[in-house]
Design an enzyme around this catalytic site. Structure first.
Site, PDB file in Angstrom:
ATOM      1  N   SER A 125     -84.029  52.886   8.546  1.00 14.42           N
ATOM      2  CA  SER A 125     -84.769  52.144   7.703  1.00 14.42           C
ATOM      3  C   SER A 125     -85.659  52.978   7.001  1.00 14.42           C
ATOM      4  O   SER A 125     -85.985  54.144   7.294  1.00 14.42           O
ATOM      5  CB  SER A 125     -85.810  51.481   8.631  1.00 14.42           C
ATOM      6  OG  SER A 125     -86.829  50.743   7.731  1.00 14.42           O
TER       7      SER A 125
ATOM      8  N   TYR B  95     -92.052  50.684  15.337  1.00  9.50           N
ATOM      9  CA  TYR B  95     -90.713  50.647  14.576  1.00  9.50           C
ATOM     10  C   TYR B  95     -90.206  51.835  13.852  1.00  9.50           C
ATOM     11  O   TYR B  95     -89.164  52.224  13.817  1.00  9.50           O
ATOM     12  CB  TYR B  95     -91.095  49.462  13.487  1.00  9.50           C
ATOM     13  CG  TYR B  95     -89.603  48.930  12.619  1.00  9.50           C
ATOM     14  CD1 TYR B  95     -88.808  48.377  13.318  1.00  9.50           C
ATOM     15  CD2 TYR B  95     -89.609  49.333  11.348  1.00  9.50           C
ATOM     16  CE1 TYR B  95     -87.490  47.773  12.527  1.00  9.50           C
ATOM     17  CE2 TYR B  95     -88.460  48.906  10.716  1.00  9.50           C
ATOM     18  CZ  TYR B  95     -87.501  48.254  11.252  1.00  9.50           C
ATOM     19  OH  TYR B  95     -86.303  47.986  10.532  1.00  9.50           O
TER      20      TYR B  95
ATOM     21  N   ASP C  38     -77.491  41.907  25.528  1.00  7.87           N
ATOM     22  CA  ASP C  38     -78.716  42.578  25.250  1.00  7.87           C
ATOM     23  C   ASP C  38     -78.615  44.159  25.303  1.00  7.87           C
ATOM     24  O   ASP C  38     -78.729  44.401  26.367  1.00  7.87           O
ATOM     25  CB  ASP C  38     -80.131  42.385  26.168  1.00  7.87           C
ATOM     26  CG  ASP C  38     -81.281  42.956  25.810  1.00  7.87           C
ATOM     27  OD1 ASP C  38     -81.432  43.752  24.895  1.00  7.87           O
ATOM     28  OD2 ASP C  38     -82.373  42.288  26.465  1.00  7.87           O
ATOM     29  N   VAL C  39     -78.456  44.728  23.868  1.00  7.41           N
ATOM     30  CA  VAL C  39     -78.027  45.982  23.951  1.00  7.41           C
ATOM     31  C   VAL C  39     -78.954  46.939  24.531  1.00  7.41           C
ATOM     32  O   VAL C  39     -78.798  48.139  24.941  1.00  7.41           O
ATOM     33  CB  VAL C  39     -77.589  46.397  22.419  1.00  7.41           C
ATOM     34  CG1 VAL C  39     -76.286  45.615  22.236  1.00  7.41           C
ATOM     35  CG2 VAL C  39     -78.874  46.340  21.674  1.00  7.41           C
TER      36      VAL C  39
ATOM     37  N   LYS D  15     -86.673  54.185  14.069  1.00 11.14           N
ATOM     38  CA  LYS D  15     -85.847  54.365  13.218  1.00 11.14           C
ATOM     39  C   LYS D  15     -85.692  55.759  12.816  1.00 11.14           C
ATOM     40  O   LYS D  15     -84.676  56.287  12.545  1.00 11.14           O
ATOM     41  CB  LYS D  15     -86.395  53.438  11.973  1.00 11.14           C
ATOM     42  CG  LYS D  15     -86.172  51.897  12.117  1.00 11.14           C
ATOM     43  CD  LYS D  15     -84.758  51.556  12.598  1.00 11.14           C
ATOM     44  CE  LYS D  15     -84.787  50.172  12.557  1.00 11.14           C
ATOM     45  NZ  LYS D  15     -83.418  49.652  13.242  1.00 11.14           N
TER      46      LYS D  15
HETATM   47  P1  NAP Z   1     -82.621  39.746  11.651  1.00 13.49           P
HETATM   48  O1  NAP Z   1     -82.266  39.018  10.705  1.00 13.49           O
HETATM   49  O2  NAP Z   1     -84.111  39.521  12.581  1.00 13.49           O
HETATM   50  O3  NAP Z   1     -81.384  39.941  12.927  1.00 13.49           O
HETATM   51  C1  NAP Z   1     -81.527  40.805  14.007  1.00 13.49           C
HETATM   52  C2  NAP Z   1     -80.166  40.738  14.776  1.00 13.49           C
HETATM   53  O4  NAP Z   1     -80.476  41.608  16.044  1.00 13.49           O
HETATM   54  C3  NAP Z   1     -80.048  39.483  15.541  1.00 13.49           C
HETATM   55  O5  NAP Z   1     -78.474  39.046  15.194  1.00 13.49           O
HETATM   56  C4  NAP Z   1     -80.419  39.230  16.847  1.00 13.49           C
HETATM   57  O6  NAP Z   1     -79.653  38.490  17.843  1.00 13.49           O
HETATM   58  C5  NAP Z   1     -80.065  40.948  17.102  1.00 13.49           C
HETATM   59  N1  NAP Z   1     -80.926  41.364  18.358  1.00 13.49           N
HETATM   60  C6  NAP Z   1     -82.015  41.441  18.417  1.00 13.49           C
HETATM   61  N2  NAP Z   1     -82.308  42.210  19.772  1.00 13.49           N
HETATM   62  C7  NAP Z   1     -81.137  42.325  20.265  1.00 13.49           C
HETATM   63  C8  NAP Z   1     -80.869  42.894  21.551  1.00 13.49           C
HETATM   64  N3  NAP Z   1     -81.589  43.409  22.300  1.00 13.49           N
HETATM   65  N4  NAP Z   1     -79.495  42.917  21.742  1.00 13.49           N
HETATM   66  C9  NAP Z   1     -78.396  42.546  21.093  1.00 13.49           C
HETATM   67  N5  NAP Z   1     -78.950  42.008  19.606  1.00 13.49           N
HETATM   68  C10 NAP Z   1     -80.165  41.925  19.337  1.00 13.49           C
HETATM   69  O7  NAP Z   1     -82.771  41.513  11.420  1.00 13.49           O
HETATM   70  P2  NAP Z   1     -82.206  42.217   9.994  1.00 13.49           P
HETATM   71  O8  NAP Z   1     -83.284  41.949   9.128  1.00 13.49           O
HETATM   72  O9  NAP Z   1     -80.998  41.659   9.814  1.00 13.49           O
HETATM   73  O10 NAP Z   1     -82.073  43.684  10.488  1.00 13.49           O
HETATM   74  C11 NAP Z   1     -80.836  44.131  10.970  1.00 13.49           C
HETATM   75  C12 NAP Z   1     -81.080  45.708  11.130  1.00 13.49           C
HETATM   76  O11 NAP Z   1     -81.328  46.165  10.005  1.00 13.49           O
HETATM   77  C13 NAP Z   1     -82.223  45.897  12.411  1.00 13.49           C
HETATM   78  O12 NAP Z   1     -82.062  47.126  12.850  1.00 13.49           O
HETATM   79  C14 NAP Z   1     -83.498  46.189  11.230  1.00 13.49           C
HETATM   80  O13 NAP Z   1     -84.634  46.978  11.918  1.00 13.49           O
HETATM   81  C15 NAP Z   1     -82.817  46.812  10.172  1.00 13.49           C
HETATM   82  N6  NAP Z   1     -83.452  46.880   8.803  1.00 13.49           N
HETATM   83  C16 NAP Z   1     -83.962  45.795   8.384  1.00 13.49           C
HETATM   84  C17 NAP Z   1     -84.611  45.730   6.974  1.00 13.49           C
HETATM   85  C18 NAP Z   1     -85.119  44.466   6.372  1.00 13.49           C
HETATM   86  O14 NAP Z   1     -85.744  44.652   5.359  1.00 13.49           O
HETATM   87  N7  NAP Z   1     -84.634  43.423   6.616  1.00 13.49           N
HETATM   88  C19 NAP Z   1     -84.676  46.962   6.375  1.00 13.49           C
HETATM   89  C20 NAP Z   1     -84.580  48.223   7.016  1.00 13.49           C
HETATM   90  C21 NAP Z   1     -83.872  48.100   8.287  1.00 13.49           C
HETATM   91  P3  NAP Z   1     -80.582  37.075  17.927  1.00 13.49           P
HETATM   92  O15 NAP Z   1     -79.863  36.168  16.777  1.00 13.49           O
HETATM   93  O16 NAP Z   1     -79.484  36.593  19.300  1.00 13.49           O
HETATM   94  O17 NAP Z   1     -81.490  37.160  18.056  1.00 13.49           O
END
Ligand code: NAP
Length: 250
Positions: free
Chosen positions: A145, A158, A66-67, A162
């Site tokens: 983001s 959020y 857990d980072v 970001k």
């Molecule tokens: P996601 O599908 O919800 O996946 C999140 C990942 O983060 C999972 O691997 C999860 O691990 C891990 N995680 C969450 N909390 C953690 C913690 N405390 N320690 C270690 N790992 C943790 O999210 P995503 O959409 O791929 O997003 C990835 C990144 O891009 C995020 O920072 C998000 O804010 C950013 N982002 C996403 C979008 C979008 O539209 N999707 C847009 C802008 C920015 P588990 O599988 O073990 O839960």
């Protein structure tokens, strides 16, 4: 023979069990990198990613951490160094959302989002920076983001996390640039992952109306930019926020 952009590099990717982090892990492996796959809860998915990377010929290590807890972030980086003898690339990708209008947002939902998205990146940076300083090289990519730049109703926590990551990126870039380490951020727009699958049709329609390229982004769109920022092709780029958002913010 094909040129690999990340041949024999050691890359730590936080939150690599799903979504954007997983796509970055796959793309990095295809470019010849060895990968440390971090996750928090979803072991099954993390092991599936490992299988996929192993099949690509990448050396991989899966580390549960857990980072948001500094000791666990230290453990993650220590394990990476132990296994590969170095850390060339860190992608601070782990992130969560806990959306609500400010008026209804609970204090704990503000705190937990800041703790994972912003403090989690700080924790990993604290652990990796001494290694990269000693190596006199390193590539850091922080996942911000578009909403950290333009804001979004219902996401005060959020967006603050970001936007904070952008300030952290620029400050650290200034601190450690002289040692050959670059620090950049990616600001994705709306990408099709578990995180955005919770949006309803009206919300999706509203978002699309703000995207000149008229589609949601794919995880590969983000992974392609991450490869560029992690490779030697971006050696003279630091402290930047690269928008990968179909033109949402310009
Ligand atoms: P996601 O599908 O919800 O996946 C999140 C990942 O983060 C999972 O691997 C999860 O691990 C891990 N995680 C969450 N909390 C953690 C913690 N405390 N320690 C270690 N790992 C943790 O999210 P995503 O959409 O791929 O997003 C990835 C990144 O891009 C995020 O920072 C998000 O804010 C950013 N982002 C996403 C979008 C979008 O539209 N999707 C847009 C802008 C920015 P588990 O599988 O073990 O839960």
């Amino acid at each position: 023979m094909e040129d690999f952009m990340l041949k024999d590099k050691c890359a730590v990717i936080t939150g690599a069990s799903r979504g954007i982090g997983k796509a970055i892990a796959i793309k990095f492996a295809k470019e010849g990198a060895n990968i440390v796959i971090n996750y928090r809860n979803n072991e099954e998915e993390a092991l599936k990613v490992k299988e996929e990377l192993d099949a690509l010929g990448s050396k991989t290590l899966v580390v549960k951490a857990d980072v948001s807890e500094i000791k666990e972030a230290e453990h993650l980086i220590k394990e990476a160094k132990k296994e590969f003898g170095k850390v060339d690339i860190l992608v601070n990708n782990a992130g969560i959302t806990k959306d609500n209008l400010l008026i209804r947002m609970k204090e704990e939902d503000f705190d937990s989002v800041i703790k994972v998205n912003l403090k989690g990146a700080f924790n990993c940076l604290k652990a990796v920076t001494p290694i990269m300083l000693k190596q006199r090289s390193g590539k850091i990519v922080n996942m911000s983001s578009v909403v950290g730049v333009v804001g979004n109703p219902g996401q005060v926590n959020y967006c603050a996390s970001k936007a904070g990551l952008i300030g952290m990126t620029k400050s650290l870039a200034r601190e450690i640039g002289s040692r050959g380490i670059t620090v950049n951020a990616i600001a994705p727009g709306f990408i099709d992952t578990d995180m955005t699958r919770v949006l309803n049709e009206d919300q999706k329609k509203n978002i699309l109306s703000q995207v000149p390229l008229n589609r949601f982004g794919s995880v590969e769109d983000i992974a392609n930019t991450a490869v560029f920022l992690a490779s030697d092709n971006s050696n003279y780029i630091t402290g930047q926020v690269i928008h990968v958002d179909g033109g949402m913010a310009m």
